[in-house]
Design an enzyme around this catalytic site. Structure first.
Site, mmCIF file in Angstrom:
data_model
loop_
_atom_site.group_PDB
_atom_site.id
_atom_site.type_symbol
_atom_site.label_atom_id
_atom_site.label_comp_id
_atom_site.label_asym_id
_atom_site.label_seq_id
_atom_site.Cartn_x
_atom_site.Cartn_y
_atom_site.Cartn_z
ATOM 1 N N CYS A 145 34.910 41.084 40.323
ATOM 2 C CA CYS A 145 34.524 41.134 38.968
ATOM 3 C C CYS A 145 33.103 40.549 39.069
ATOM 4 O O CYS A 145 32.828 39.273 39.601
ATOM 5 C CB CYS A 145 35.533 40.208 38.374
ATOM 6 S SG CYS A 145 34.845 39.667 36.809
ATOM 7 N N CYS A 199 29.853 46.246 36.176
ATOM 8 C CA CYS A 199 31.111 45.707 35.970
ATOM 9 C C CYS A 199 32.359 46.606 36.706
ATOM 10 O O CYS A 199 32.134 47.826 36.586
ATOM 11 C CB CYS A 199 31.243 45.787 34.232
ATOM 12 S SG CYS A 199 33.011 45.489 33.758
#
Ligand code: DGL
Length: 276
Positions: free
Chosen positions: A87, A199
Site C-alpha cells: 500500500c 496505488c
C-alpha cells in the site's frame, strides 16, 4: 549409499514460512499476483484491513497506527519470512517505524517515479494515487531525486480506489466515471506519456484505464520490482512443486468480503477468514 537412500525416501517438505502481504483493501492483490508469478512456491498470508479502509483520506498518524498494529498481529500469529506493505499510502509514512518494530525484512511499495522518469520521452509524467500519497513529503522527495527535470501532474482519487474494489466484486464500472477522474492529467496542452499507478489498487484496472485515455500512454507500477526485491531478500531455492496454500484475512465486516469470494477463489486462496 546415503544419497541413494535420501532420493528413495519421500521426505516431508520443510514448512516454508509465508510472506505477509498487507493492504487496506484488495489493492495488494496486484502485488500478490506478481509474487505468485515470481515466487510460485511461497505461501502467502494476505491481510486486508477492511475495517480501516480507505486509507487514502486518513490522517498520517491513523494510517501509521493501523498499519503497525495489523503488521504486529500478523507477525506474531504467522511467523512470516518477510512482510510487504502493499500500500503506497501506508508505506510512504510507516516504513521506517515498521522496520524498527519488526525483526523480519519489511518491503514497502512506493510510487514508481524512477522507472517512469527513465521511460518518459516527453518528460511529462502523470501520478495517479490516493489523496494521501500525492500529498506525502516522501512522494515529493522521490520526484526531487529521480524526476527533477520532469513535469509531474498529480491526481489523488479515493473514488478510483472504490471503483477498483467494486470491479473486483464483479460490478460494472462506468467508463465516464473513470474519464472524469483522469481528466486533470489531460487538461493542459502537454499530456503525459507515462502514468505512474501509485496505488496498488490501480494495476487491477489497468485495462479499463487504458481503454479510456485520450492518447497512448505507458503505465508504470512497482509490482514487478517488488517481486524481484522480495526474491533477492529471501534467496529461497525452489524446492516445492505443488502450489502452496494462500490464505486471505480481513479485519472488519464479513459483508464487504462476501462479494469478493469468486475473485479470491479464482486467485487460489484456500482460506478466507476474519483475522482473530
Ligand atoms: N492500495 C492503497 C495504496 O496503494 C490504498 C487504498 C486506500 O485505502 O485508500 O495506496
Amino acid at each position: 549409499m546415503l544419497s541413494v537412500f535420501i532420493s528413495l525416501v519421500s521426505l516431508p517438505p520443510m514448512q516454508q514460512k509465508p510472506i505477509i502481504i498487507f493492504d487496506s483493501g484488495v489493492g495488494g492483490l496486484s502485488i500478490y499476483q506478481e509474487i505468485r508469478a515470481k515466487l510460485p512456491f511461497m505461501p502467502v498470508i494476505y491481510c486486508s484491513d477492511n475495517e480501516g479502509f480507505p486509507y487514502g483520506p486518513k490522517p498520517e498518524n491513523d494510517v501509521i497506527d493501523r498499519t503497525l498494529h495489523c503488521l504486529t498481529r500478523l507477525v506474531v500469529k504467522f511467523q512470516p519470512a518477510l512482510a510487504i506493505i502493499a500500500c503506497n499510502t501506508a508505506s510512504t509514512v510507516s516504513l521506517p517505524r515498521a522496520r524498527q518494530l519488526l525483526d523480519i525484512p519489511v518491503v514497502g511499495v512506493v510510487p514508481a517515479i524512477k522507472p517512469a522518469s527513465q521511460r518518459s520521452k516527453k518528460r511529462i509524467i502523470g501520478l495517479l494515487a490516493t489523496p494521501g500519497t500525492v500529498a506525502r513529503d516522501y512522494t515529493d522527495q522521490l520526484i526531487h531525486e529521480f524526476a527533477k527535470d520532469c513535469e509531474v501532474i498529480k491526481v489523488g482519487s479515493t473514488e478510483l480506489v472504490h471503483l477498483t474494489e467494486q470491479h473486483l466484486r464483479g460490478e460494472t464500472i462506468n467508463p465516464d466515471d473513470l474519464k472524469k477522474i483522469i481528466e486533470p492529467l489531460f487538461s493542459g496542452n502537454n499530456w503525459p506519456d507515462c502514468i505512474v499507478l501509485g496505488c496498488t489498487h490501480f494495476p487491477l484496472i489497468r485495462g479499463l484505464l487504458d481503454s479510456i485515455v485520450p492518447a497512448p500512454v505507458t503505465w508504470v507500477d512497482s509490482g514487478e520490482a517488488i517481486a524481484r526485491r522480495v526474491a533477492s531478500l529471501l534467496q529461497t531455492l525452489h524446492s516445492h512443486h505443488e502450489e502452496p496454500e494462500h490464505r486471505f484475512f480481513y479485519t472488519g465486516s464479513d459483508k464487504s468480503v462476501t462479494p469478493l469470494l469468486p475473485t479470491l477463489a479464482a486467485m487460489n486462496f484456500s482460506e478466507i477468514t476474519r483475522l482473530k
